[in-house]
Design an enzyme around this catalytic site. Sequence first.
Site, PDB file in Angstrom:
ATOM      1  N   HIS A   1       0.882  -1.136  -0.032  1.00 17.12           N
ATOM      2  CA  HIS A   1      -0.002  -0.027   0.107  1.00 17.12           C
ATOM      3  C   HIS A   1       0.742   1.112   0.051  1.00 17.12           C
ATOM      4  O   HIS A   1       1.575   1.505   0.922  1.00 17.12           O
ATOM      5  CB  HIS A   1      -0.803  -0.124   1.318  1.00 17.12           C
ATOM      6  CG  HIS A   1      -1.700   1.345   1.274  1.00 17.12           C
ATOM      7  ND1 HIS A   1      -3.170   1.357   1.412  1.00 17.12           N
ATOM      8  CD2 HIS A   1      -1.345   2.488   1.546  1.00 17.12           C
ATOM      9  CE1 HIS A   1      -3.625   2.378   1.368  1.00 17.12           C
ATOM     10  NE2 HIS A   1      -2.785   3.262   1.575  1.00 17.12           N
TER      11      HIS A   1
ATOM     12  N   ARG B   1      -9.265  14.065   2.851  1.00 18.09           N
ATOM     13  CA  ARG B   1      -9.145  14.586   4.157  1.00 18.09           C
ATOM     14  C   ARG B   1      -7.915  14.602   4.592  1.00 18.09           C
ATOM     15  O   ARG B   1      -7.069  13.962   3.783  1.00 18.09           O
ATOM     16  CB  ARG B   1     -10.089  14.191   5.046  1.00 18.09           C
ATOM     17  CG  ARG B   1      -9.767  12.521   4.858  1.00 18.09           C
ATOM     18  CD  ARG B   1     -10.392  11.703   6.234  1.00 18.09           C
ATOM     19  NE  ARG B   1     -10.451  10.226   5.916  1.00 18.09           N
ATOM     20  CZ  ARG B   1      -9.350   9.402   5.975  1.00 18.09           C
ATOM     21  NH1 ARG B   1      -8.062  10.132   6.677  1.00 18.09           N
ATOM     22  NH2 ARG B   1      -9.385   8.134   5.721  1.00 18.09           N
TER      23      ARG B   1
ATOM     24  N   ARG C   1       1.317   3.937  15.085  1.00 15.31           N
ATOM     25  CA  ARG C   1       0.216   4.276  15.845  1.00 15.31           C
ATOM     26  C   ARG C   1       0.098   3.460  17.126  1.00 15.31           C
ATOM     27  O   ARG C   1       0.126   2.018  16.915  1.00 15.31           O
ATOM     28  CB  ARG C   1      -1.011   3.961  14.804  1.00 15.31           C
ATOM     29  CG  ARG C   1      -0.872   4.590  13.518  1.00 15.31           C
ATOM     30  CD  ARG C   1      -2.395   4.472  12.886  1.00 15.31           C
ATOM     31  NE  ARG C   1      -2.389   4.970  11.710  1.00 15.31           N
ATOM     32  CZ  ARG C   1      -3.243   5.004  10.696  1.00 15.31           C
ATOM     33  NH1 ARG C   1      -4.475   4.642  11.331  1.00 15.31           N
ATOM     34  NH2 ARG C   1      -3.344   5.616   9.761  1.00 15.31           N
TER      35      ARG C   1
END
Lengths: 153, 480
Positions: free
Chosen positions: B200, B284, B327
């Site tokens: 990705h 966004r 994260r």
Amino acid sequence: MKLRIGGELLRAEAVPGGMRVFRDGRELEFACTDLGNGLVRVVGASGTFTVWVNGARAGARGEALSVTRELARGAGASTGTLSPPMPATVGRVLVVEGERVATGQALVVLVAMKTEITLRAPYEGRVVGLRATIGQNVRPGDRLVQVERDETR
Amino acid sequence: MKLLVANRGEIAVRVLRAARELGAPTVAVYSDADRDALHVRLADEAVHLGPTPPAESYLNAGRLLAAAAATGATHLHPGYGFLSENADFARAVLAAGLCWVGPSPAAIATMGDKAAARRAMAAVGVPVVPGTESPDVATLTAMGFPLVVKAVAGGGGRGMRVVREASGLEEALAGAAREALAAFGDGRLYAESLIEPARHIEVQVLGDQSGQVIALGARECSVQRRSQKLLEESPAPGLDTAALAAMEAAAVRGARSVGYVGAGTVEFLLAPTGAFYFLEMNTRIQVEHGVTELVTGIDLVAAQLRIAEGARVPEPPIARGHAIEARICAEDVAGGFLPSPGQLLRFRLPAGPGVRVDSGFEEGDPVPDAYDSLLCKVLVHAEDRNAAIARLSRALSELDIAGVPTTAPLLARVLASGEFAAGTIHTRWLEPFAAGLQPNPDAVEAIAAGWAFANAGGAGTPSCAAMATATPWQSLGSWR
């Protein structure tokens, strides 16, 4: 005392100022300080840890494990009562009281942190004591549904 | 400009900080659960939206607009998640006379309809995965397996099914449609050939009201669970200059075709053949925007606010060094990434050279089960990739969070793995890697000591809990 942590059995005994842990024939000594609020500072040869203890859950350095005291044999057999693994909201109820269910059948879907968690029948049987309604806030320990095992089994 | 930030957690804090640096007064909004949250404290004003469930607070357009009216806010920044990609909400904000910090409602709507987005991208020559918008059994069987069925209104892996053979097709179509209908109120599906193993890779773009769009390099985000990212880095390892230039050009072409204004991300799948395909566009600011900020030196949130005021996009800078983000989510990795709400009994964050932490939480805060599991992001910047890996490993070793399990120990092990060092990780690598891990033996032993200490009482003194369960005979026993 004997502790079951994950699938493993360890022994711990109190020593002045801390705990001695026995694992795989090794002895490890830790200095322990109560920090209050369920926190214990644990200092050993492998470093300093802030261990948190919340009932049968405990953790350190981001890892969390279930810890239970190993009691007499036979204790802790599955009763088929299903309880939420974490605070959550009931998203869907997929069965009705008295319904026959197969092993692994989805009974109740919970939602926590935008993720769905499915409570499944631990074995074949009949749904009794269904106490879950959509939108309800539930916590670990709440008995949401029970599966009654067939008498003949 | 007076800015209302229609979000919570770390992204609300991030946006409030940017606004303060630009000298704009700020308004935070909050639900019952977030009364004492960091974002409320960092804003000039704060408005209570309502109860904890998102539908009654952060997803409630009416209450957000009322909060803007009550405080005289002139601009609204949606953050990510919640209503950030809701074209109807963007329209309502504009209709209320406010400035929407984001792309036009039309651009949001086109990219939010995944089938329309595929069409729009293909029309300007952006490569899309071979697929169909009429995913019936006959068409898909002719297309061949493996394939992936996705929700037209989807995102985040919901309403998505991988189908490897004809026998599972009908069930997958029914299941995906049901899930899509439940999650998005729209059961329409499309299907694409499955590209695997795929990496990705995404391109950050920035567009302005004059129609200019620039690309700000690529981010590699292949370390994922449940199709959601946990580690992101920039630049993408092993991506050569020509491939990066081709991806950036495709992203700019795609964004320009929908008249894109503000910060956005064009996501691609990179196949083992080196071919890349459009995946989707996020209209966004993204969770992982910080890695691009670190290597380019551009403050993307400040850029969003300036562009909303009519500023032009900056000159694309030359990227410097390497940045990685971890994260830190309240999840029990050993339990299959089980979400783990609770309370942050201890929350000590790393610091030092090249370390940035974006957090929405403080020590003692509750971690509600109503919202996302993201606690904070630990980002590092260093001169090259190896130095960045070492720096992030160091930073994660300083992190001290107690009260909830986190993704930190898993990510530390990913950073130490040969696969991460090689930069070859694909999107389905993490889950089997995590399932094969045993808990850190040092932590297990420390937990045993701490649990036994808390439950048996220190140095032989019974704790209150132990006393309560003991019979009088047992208590008296120790006196004899």
